[in-house]
Design an enzyme around this catalytic site. Structure first.
Site, PDB file in Angstrom:
ATOM      1  N   ASP A  36     -68.736  30.872  18.962  1.00  0.00           N
ATOM      2  CA  ASP A  36     -68.255  29.508  19.489  1.00  0.00           C
ATOM      3  C   ASP A  36     -68.902  28.944  18.004  1.00  0.00           C
ATOM      4  O   ASP A  36     -70.324  28.457  17.439  1.00  0.00           O
ATOM      5  CB  ASP A  36     -68.575  28.882  20.440  1.00  0.00           C
ATOM      6  N   ALA A  60     -61.119  28.066  12.775  1.00  0.00           N
ATOM      7  CA  ALA A  60     -61.134  26.041  12.536  1.00  0.00           C
ATOM      8  C   ALA A  60     -60.891  25.400  14.193  1.00  0.00           C
ATOM      9  O   ALA A  60     -59.684  26.712  15.106  1.00  0.00           O
ATOM     10  CB  ALA A  60     -59.593  25.659  11.991  1.00  0.00           C
ATOM     11  N   THR A 101     -55.566  24.045   4.926  1.00  0.00           N
ATOM     12  CA  THR A 101     -54.072  23.604   5.408  1.00  0.00           C
ATOM     13  C   THR A 101     -53.519  22.695   4.276  1.00  0.00           C
ATOM     14  O   THR A 101     -54.557  22.609   3.484  1.00  0.00           O
ATOM     15  CB  THR A 101     -54.105  23.042   6.730  1.00  0.00           C
ATOM     16  N   ASP A 102     -52.213  23.071   4.674  1.00  0.00           N
ATOM     17  CA  ASP A 102     -51.007  22.246   3.603  1.00  0.00           C
ATOM     18  C   ASP A 102     -52.014  20.870   4.157  1.00  0.00           C
ATOM     19  O   ASP A 102     -51.287  19.837   3.490  1.00  0.00           O
ATOM     20  CB  ASP A 102     -50.226  22.869   3.114  1.00  0.00           C
ATOM     21  N   TYR A 125     -57.441  16.084  11.611  1.00  0.00           N
ATOM     22  CA  TYR A 125     -57.005  17.657  11.595  1.00  0.00           C
ATOM     23  C   TYR A 125     -57.216  17.502   9.693  1.00  0.00           C
ATOM     24  O   TYR A 125     -58.445  18.446   9.847  1.00  0.00           O
ATOM     25  CB  TYR A 125     -56.287  18.196  12.160  1.00  0.00           C
ATOM     26  N   TRP A 150     -47.628  27.108   7.251  1.00  0.00           N
ATOM     27  CA  TRP A 150     -47.052  26.973   7.564  1.00  0.00           C
ATOM     28  C   TRP A 150     -47.793  29.237   8.741  1.00  0.00           C
ATOM     29  O   TRP A 150     -46.621  29.240   8.310  1.00  0.00           O
ATOM     30  CB  TRP A 150     -46.052  27.087   7.376  1.00  0.00           C
TER      31      TRP A 150
END
Length: 291
Positions: A36, A60, A101-102, A125, A150
């Site tokens: 974790d 994440a 991430t985008d 985020y 995505w």
């Protein structure tokens, strides 16, 4: 044989990596119950005891709305934990491949984002993920941050699976028509990543997604079309459109346009990702036609 440790092995991306690499490398996977990222001492102890050449972090805190209210947890998992992973890897002379991430972009562009474009997140985020990227890249110049968008695949339901489920149950299916990015198929991510496992391969930031761009509505409509083509009994034929401003339940802001340019990937490998339409069609043929 290259020894790889995968964190987040029970997730959508991690499970695909496990499946793809199981027979090709010496792979150990940790799922959330086994490791974790919010428990930094456990992470430190477990990984220090484990030998590996490459550590892949596919875990994440990805609930975009929950990150807004659980800011400390978001930063702990998405920023502090990657810093620890990067330092452990540096001490072991191992390479870290960290997924991002985008959502590190603000979405104001209307052409695909390159690795050189300035990140400017508009959510907790996105901000926590950007902090994680910076921590990883600060630790060791061979470490690699791979931004994806995505993400879909067979191991955990994503947007496309939700659409198909709704289309099986009801005639009325809608999706957002004014938010754009590109789907990234976990199988394709898993197949391209070995190009970058070698410690001598340059680190930094890399964008990967399937080729092209689409709105959520176009994505959903294509999935419905592919399902019908495959003979799946769907009640819905047409995916209706609604606008971002019509969504009442979201807490966090999302980038309106977050298409990732894969030009750098193509330049460094000589390969182009297949189109998102081909990837979605392949996914539906493989995992839905058999049902």
């Amino acid at each position: 044989m290259t020894k790889i440790v995968i964190i987040g092995a029970g997730g959508r991306l991690g499970a695909a990596l496990m499946r793809e690499y199981r027979d090709k490398y010496n792979v150990v996977g940790f799922n959330h119950a086994q490791l974790d990222l919010s428990k930094l001492n456990d992470v430190r102890e477990k990984l220090r005891r484990t030998n590996f050449d490459v550590l892949i972090n596919a875990a994440a805190f990805t609930n975009v709305d929950l990150c807004e209210t659980e800011r400390d947890r978001a930063y702990l998992i998405n920023a502090e934990a990657p810093a620890l992973l990067a330092n452990i890897c540096r001490d072991k002379a191992a390479k870290l491949i960290h997924f991002s991430t985008d959502y590190v972009f603000d979405g104001k562009k209307r052409t695909p984002y390159t690795e050189e474009d300035e990140a400017n997140p508009i959510s907790v985020y996105g901000a926590s993920k950007l902090a994680g990227e910076k921590n990883v890249l600060a630790a060791e110049n061979r470490h690699l941050v791979v931004r994806v968008s995505w993400v879909f695949g067979p191991d955990r339901p994503s947007f496309v699976d939700g659409i198909i489920k709704r289309a099986e149950e009801t005639q009325k299916v809608d999706a957002i028509a004014d938010k754009f990015s590109t789907p990234a198929y976990t199988l394709d991510i898993a197949k391209m990543l070995p190009n970058f496992l070698n410690a001598n391969v340059e680190g930094g930031i890399l964008h990967f997604a399937n080729a092209g761009e689409c709105s959520w509505q176009e994505y959903a409509q294509w999935a419905v079309d592919c399902c019908r083509e495959a003979g799946l009994p769907l009640k819905a034929r047409i995916v209706g459109a609604f606008k971002l401003k019509d969504i009442a339940g979201w807490v966090a802001r999302r980038p309106v346009y977050s298409v990732l340019s894969t030009a750098k990937y193509t330049e460094s490998t000589g390969m182009s990702p297949r189109t998102w339409r081909d990837a979605v069609a392949d996914y539906i043929t493989r995992f839905y036609s058999k049902k």
